[in-house]
Design a protein around this motif. Sequence first.
Motif, PDB file in Angstrom:
ATOM      1  N   SER A 158       0.824  -1.206   0.000  1.00  0.00           N
ATOM      2  CA  SER A 158       0.000   0.000   0.000  1.00  0.00           C
ATOM      3  C   SER A 158       0.857   1.256   0.000  1.00  0.00           C
ATOM      4  O   SER A 158       0.585   2.214  -0.737  1.00  0.00           O
ATOM      5  N   ALA A 159       1.898   1.259   0.814  1.00  0.00           N
ATOM      6  CA  ALA A 159       2.771   2.435   0.889  1.00  0.00           C
ATOM      7  C   ALA A 159       3.470   2.696  -0.436  1.00  0.00           C
ATOM      8  O   ALA A 159       3.563   3.844  -0.890  1.00  0.00           O
ATOM      9  N   PHE A 160       3.967   1.653  -1.063  1.00  0.00           N
ATOM     10  CA  PHE A 160       4.646   1.821  -2.349  1.00  0.00           C
ATOM     11  C   PHE A 160       3.702   2.411  -3.392  1.00  0.00           C
ATOM     12  O   PHE A 160       4.079   3.296  -4.169  1.00  0.00           O
ATOM     13  N   ALA A 161       2.460   1.926  -3.427  1.00  0.00           N
ATOM     14  CA  ALA A 161       1.482   2.443  -4.388  1.00  0.00           C
ATOM     15  C   ALA A 161       1.174   3.911  -4.117  1.00  0.00           C
ATOM     16  O   ALA A 161       1.086   4.728  -5.039  1.00  0.00           O
ATOM     17  N   GLU A 162       1.022   4.258  -2.856  1.00  0.00           N
ATOM     18  CA  GLU A 162       0.702   5.631  -2.499  1.00  0.00           C
ATOM     19  C   GLU A 162       1.866   6.576  -2.777  1.00  0.00           C
ATOM     20  O   GLU A 162       1.671   7.788  -2.940  1.00  0.00           O
ATOM     21  N   LEU A 163       3.075   6.034  -2.873  1.00  0.00           N
ATOM     22  CA  LEU A 163       4.253   6.845  -3.164  1.00  0.00           C
ATOM     23  C   LEU A 163       4.629   6.822  -4.640  1.00  0.00           C
ATOM     24  O   LEU A 163       5.703   7.279  -5.013  1.00  0.00           O
ATOM     25  N   GLY A 164       3.748   6.295  -5.472  1.00  0.00           N
ATOM     26  CA  GLY A 164       3.937   6.437  -6.906  1.00  0.00           C
ATOM     27  C   GLY A 164       4.329   5.207  -7.677  1.00  0.00           C
ATOM     28  O   GLY A 164       4.374   5.232  -8.913  1.00  0.00           O
ATOM     29  N   ALA A 165       4.644   4.101  -6.991  1.00  0.00           N
ATOM     30  CA  ALA A 165       4.979   2.868  -7.714  1.00  0.00           C
ATOM     31  C   ALA A 165       3.700   2.204  -8.221  1.00  0.00           C
ATOM     32  O   ALA A 165       2.613   2.383  -7.653  1.00  0.00           O
ATOM     33  N   ARG A 166       3.820   1.468  -9.295  1.00  0.00           N
ATOM     34  CA  ARG A 166       2.740   0.598  -9.744  1.00  0.00           C
ATOM     35  C   ARG A 166       2.999  -0.761  -9.118  1.00  0.00           C
ATOM     36  O   ARG A 166       4.055  -1.357  -9.338  1.00  0.00           O
ATOM     37  N   GLU A 212      -4.760   3.553  -2.546  1.00  0.00           N
ATOM     38  CA  GLU A 212      -4.622   4.645  -3.490  1.00  0.00           C
ATOM     39  C   GLU A 212      -3.427   4.380  -4.398  1.00  0.00           C
ATOM     40  O   GLU A 212      -2.381   3.935  -3.940  1.00  0.00           O
ATOM     41  N   GLY A 213      -3.589   4.681  -5.676  1.00  0.00           N
ATOM     42  CA  GLY A 213      -2.497   4.453  -6.622  1.00  0.00           C
ATOM     43  C   GLY A 213      -2.815   3.312  -7.560  1.00  0.00           C
ATOM     44  O   GLY A 213      -3.901   2.724  -7.526  1.00  0.00           O
ATOM     45  N   GLU A 214      -1.845   2.998  -8.421  1.00  0.00           N
ATOM     46  CA  GLU A 214      -2.028   1.951  -9.422  1.00  0.00           C
ATOM     47  C   GLU A 214      -1.640   0.595  -8.832  1.00  0.00           C
ATOM     48  O   GLU A 214      -0.492   0.392  -8.438  1.00  0.00           O
ATOM     49  N   THR A 215      -2.592  -0.303  -8.790  1.00  0.00           N
ATOM     50  CA  THR A 215      -2.342  -1.635  -8.244  1.00  0.00           C
ATOM     51  C   THR A 215      -2.958  -2.695  -9.140  1.00  0.00           C
ATOM     52  O   THR A 215      -3.889  -2.436  -9.902  1.00  0.00           O
ATOM     53  N   ALA A 216      -2.433  -3.878  -9.030  1.00  0.00           N
ATOM     54  CA  ALA A 216      -2.995  -5.054  -9.679  1.00  0.00           C
ATOM     55  C   ALA A 216      -2.802  -6.223  -8.740  1.00  0.00           C
ATOM     56  O   ALA A 216      -1.865  -6.247  -7.928  1.00  0.00           O
ATOM     57  N   SER A 217      -3.670  -7.196  -8.800  1.00  0.00           N
ATOM     58  CA  SER A 217      -3.567  -8.352  -7.916  1.00  0.00           C
ATOM     59  C   SER A 217      -3.470  -9.634  -8.729  1.00  0.00           C
ATOM     60  O   SER A 217      -4.162  -9.787  -9.738  1.00  0.00           O
ATOM     61  N   ILE A 218      -2.598 -10.508  -8.294  1.00  0.00           N
ATOM     62  CA  ILE A 218      -2.449 -11.824  -8.907  1.00  0.00           C
ATOM     63  C   ILE A 218      -2.567 -12.864  -7.805  1.00  0.00           C
ATOM     64  O   ILE A 218      -1.697 -12.972  -6.930  1.00  0.00           O
ATOM     65  N   ALA A 219      -3.655 -13.597  -7.814  1.00  0.00           N
ATOM     66  CA  ALA A 219      -3.879 -14.624  -6.807  1.00  0.00           C
ATOM     67  C   ALA A 219      -3.248 -15.930  -7.261  1.00  0.00           C
ATOM     68  O   ALA A 219      -3.404 -16.344  -8.413  1.00  0.00           O
ATOM     69  N   GLY A 220      -2.535 -16.559  -6.369  1.00  0.00           N
ATOM     70  CA  GLY A 220      -1.921 -17.832  -6.703  1.00  0.00           C
ATOM     71  C   GLY A 220      -0.995 -18.291  -5.607  1.00  0.00           C
ATOM     72  O   GLY A 220      -0.571 -17.504  -4.753  1.00  0.00           O
ATOM     73  N   ASP A 221      -0.704 -19.566  -5.609  1.00  0.00           N
ATOM     74  CA  ASP A 221       0.194 -20.166  -4.628  1.00  0.00           C
ATOM     75  C   ASP A 221       1.618 -20.094  -5.163  1.00  0.00           C
ATOM     76  O   ASP A 221       1.921 -20.633  -6.231  1.00  0.00           O
ATOM     77  N   VAL A 222       2.483 -19.386  -4.452  1.00  0.00           N
ATOM     78  CA  VAL A 222       3.880 -19.285  -4.876  1.00  0.00           C
ATOM     79  C   VAL A 222       4.797 -20.046  -3.917  1.00  0.00           C
ATOM     80  O   VAL A 222       5.955 -19.696  -3.741  1.00  0.00           O
TER      81      VAL A 222
END
Length: 250
Positions: A27-35, A54-64
């Motif tokens: 969340s912090a990274f997105a709010e500071l401008g990272a995607r 807030e900011g540009e985010t995307a989610s990828i669900a999966g077992d890593v």
Amino acid sequence: MTPDFDLSGRVAVVTGASSGIGRAIASAFAELGARVVGVARRSEALEAWSAETEGETASIAGDVSGAVAAQAICSRLSEPFGAPDILVNAAGLNTRQVADDVTTEGWNATMDVNLATPFFLAQGLVGAMKERGWGRIINIASLQSERAFPGGVAYGASKGGIVQLTRAMAEAWSSHGINANALAPGFFPTELTAAVFGDADRAARNAAQTCIGRNGELQDLIGPAVFLASPASNYVTGQVLFVDGGFTAK
């Protein structure tokens, strides 16, 4: 001579982004401008994180969990925003099995999530970082990288391994502009530490062990994480930064 803490234009992948430390950093990274691409097993929690941030985010669900799963998901991590510049390995597992009760299943699962996954995700992403000549890998170490706690044989071994893995990553890749470091949190309220914070006396003892006199709050990790992810840490690699209120100093 002002340090550059700007994350604008960077693409970050954060595992364990659905809760706890991973969620706070993502969340912090997105709010500071990272995607930011958040990765976790629980799709609903992951989507909730993305919607609430807030900011540009995307989610990828999966077992890593483990080498095979980590290698399989790597190609998907570049789909939302392009090849990542920053990898934060925040997913973790603690079975809390005491030494006499450790099972091969618990041991292997712990090593897969805590040690194999961070390496093989990094291995799969460093190629693009090398091409750009810049990258950041942030692993999550632990108090148990240095201290032995009850019920922590497998977890402690994996987190001790993270310290050496971080150094080995730095040796292998920092000449290409890819810095690898680790954050070692003290006691923070997360799902993994619910049992600790559920015991008021135990939580108070842990707070008293610190130099500052309190347990951590997730906000306390943001500054150190941003430092290690940004150009401000250009000459810092192979290091472990303990964010523990001085717990390991006493």
